[in-house]
Design a protein around this motif. Structure first.
Motif, mmCIF file in Angstrom:
data_model
loop_
_atom_site.group_PDB
_atom_site.id
_atom_site.type_symbol
_atom_site.label_atom_id
_atom_site.label_comp_id
_atom_site.label_asym_id
_atom_site.label_seq_id
_atom_site.Cartn_x
_atom_site.Cartn_y
_atom_site.Cartn_z
ATOM 1 N N LEU A 76 0.862 -1.173 0.000
ATOM 2 C CA LEU A 76 0.000 0.000 0.000
ATOM 3 C C LEU A 76 0.898 1.222 0.000
ATOM 4 O O LEU A 76 1.720 1.392 0.904
ATOM 5 C CB LEU A 76 -0.900 -0.014 1.232
ATOM 6 N N GLN A 77 0.769 2.062 -1.047
ATOM 7 C CA GLN A 77 1.671 3.201 -1.213
ATOM 8 C C GLN A 77 0.902 4.488 -1.430
ATOM 9 O O GLN A 77 -0.242 4.490 -1.917
ATOM 10 C CB GLN A 77 2.592 2.982 -2.418
ATOM 11 N N ALA A 78 1.545 5.597 -1.067
ATOM 12 C CA ALA A 78 1.006 6.919 -1.355
ATOM 13 C C ALA A 78 1.154 7.190 -2.852
ATOM 14 O O ALA A 78 2.230 7.012 -3.420
ATOM 15 C CB ALA A 78 1.744 7.978 -0.554
ATOM 16 N N LEU A 79 0.075 7.602 -3.470
ATOM 17 C CA LEU A 79 0.114 7.982 -4.881
ATOM 18 C C LEU A 79 0.513 9.447 -5.027
ATOM 19 O O LEU A 79 1.309 9.820 -5.884
ATOM 20 C CB LEU A 79 -1.257 7.730 -5.504
ATOM 21 N N THR A 80 -0.055 10.280 -4.178
ATOM 22 C CA THR A 80 0.309 11.695 -4.071
ATOM 23 C C THR A 80 0.845 11.913 -2.658
ATOM 24 O O THR A 80 0.915 10.982 -1.862
ATOM 25 C CB THR A 80 -0.924 12.576 -4.278
ATOM 26 N N ALA A 81 1.206 13.140 -2.337
ATOM 27 C CA ALA A 81 1.433 13.450 -0.924
ATOM 28 C C ALA A 81 0.124 13.180 -0.184
ATOM 29 O O ALA A 81 -0.957 13.551 -0.660
ATOM 30 C CB ALA A 81 1.848 14.904 -0.761
#
Length: 246
Positions: A103-108
Motif C-alpha cells: 500500500l503506497q502513497a500515490l500523491t502526498a
C-alpha cells in the motif's frame, strides 16, 4: 446531536465515507470520532504498508490518493485498488493479520492512524459500526470484481472511461465534488498498471476520449467535460458501488 462536521480533523471525511453506505446513530458517530488517533504525512511513493508485514494499524486517508499494488518476482506491477480521501486503508487487518499487498502513497498524503486494537473494541461493542466495516470491505471486493471484468473483457477506451466514471462517483459520494482533477493523480504509466495496458496505449486512449469531447486534458490534469458521454463509452452502471446502501 453529534455533528460530524465538528469531528476531530481527519475523522470527518472518514465518517462521511462510512455514512455514504451505512446508517450510524449519532452515538456511533461520536464513538468513532472519539477514537485515539495520530496524524502521519507521507510523500508520493512512500510505503504505508508492505506485503508480508504484520499490521497493527488502520490508516484512514485524510487527504491525497493512495493505491494497493501487487508485484511479480521480475518486477511487474499491477495496481489493484485506488484509494480516495475518507477510505480506511486496512480494515482487513482486524481479521487477517498479515498484509498480502503493498500500500503506497500515490500523491502526498495525510493519514489518520487508528490502532486496530482500538477499532476492534469499538466493533465488538457496537453492532452498527461492525456492519459498516463489513459493508465497506464488501464494497471494496465488489469494485475489485468489476476491475477484473473491465481488464479482462473491455477494450481500452471502455476501461479508461469506466475508471474515470468510477472515481467521479466515489469522490462525489464523500462530498468531494466528483472528478475535476487539475493534477491527475495517476501518471500514464500508473494508469497502464491499473488498466493492464502499455503507457503508449493509455496515451492514445486519452487522446481519443479528448477528441470525443468526454474529457478535457490540461497538462497532467483531466476534467470530465461530458459525463453522460463518458458513461455511454464505458457502458457504466454504478450498481457495483452499492451507492444506495444507506
Amino acid at each position: 446531536m453529534f455533528d460530524r462536521d465538528k469531528a476531530p480533523p481527519g475523522m470527518g471525511v472518514f465518517l462521511a465515507k462510512l455514512l455514504s453506505h451505512s446508517l450510524l446513530s449519532t452515538e456511533d458517530q461520536a464513538a468513532i470520532a472519539a477514537l485515539p488517533h495520530r496524524t502521519r504525512h507521507l510523500e508520493p511513493n512512500d510505503y504505508i504498508l508492505r506485503e508480508g508485514e504484520r499490521s497493527d494499524i488502520c490508516p484512514v486517508l485524510r487527504s491525497g490518493f493512495a493505491y494497493r499494488q501487487k508485484t511479480t518476482p521480475d518486477g511487474g506491477r499491477e495496481i489493484v485498488a485506488i484509494k480516495i480521501p475518507g477510505d480506511p486503508l486496512d480494515f482487513q487487518s482486524m481479521y487477517l493479520r498479515i498484509v498480502d499487498h503493498n500500500l503506497q502513497a500515490l500523491t502526498a498524503v495525510e493519514l489518520t492512524v487508528i490502532m486496530i486494537s482500538d477499532f476492534e473494541r469499538l466493533v465488538q461493542a457496537r453492532p452498527a459500526i461492525a456492519r459498516a466495516v463489513m459493508v465497506d470491505i464488501l464494497i471494496e471486493a465488489s469494485i475489485g470484481r468489476k476491475w477484473l471484468l473491465n481488464n479482462g473483457r473491455r477494450n481500452a477506451l471502455a476501461r479508461l472511461a469506466h475508471l474515470l466514471c468510477e472515481l467521479h462517483f466515489r469522490l462525489d459520494d464523500t462530498h468531494l465534488g466528483g472528478l475535476d482533477v487539475r493534477k491527475m493523480p495517476l501518471t500514464q504509466e500508473q494508469l497502464a498498471d491499473v488498466l493492464g495496458l502499455t503507457p503508449v496505449h493509455v496515451n492514445r486512449t486519452l487522446k481519443a476520449l479528448e477528441r470525443s469531447g468526454s474529457i478535457v486534458r490540461e497538462g497532467r490534469g483531466i476534467r470530465i467535460a461530458d459525463l453522460d458521454a463518458l458513461i455511454a463509452v464505458a457502458d457504466f452502471s454504478d450498481l457495483y458501488l452499492h451507492r444506495d446502501q444507506s
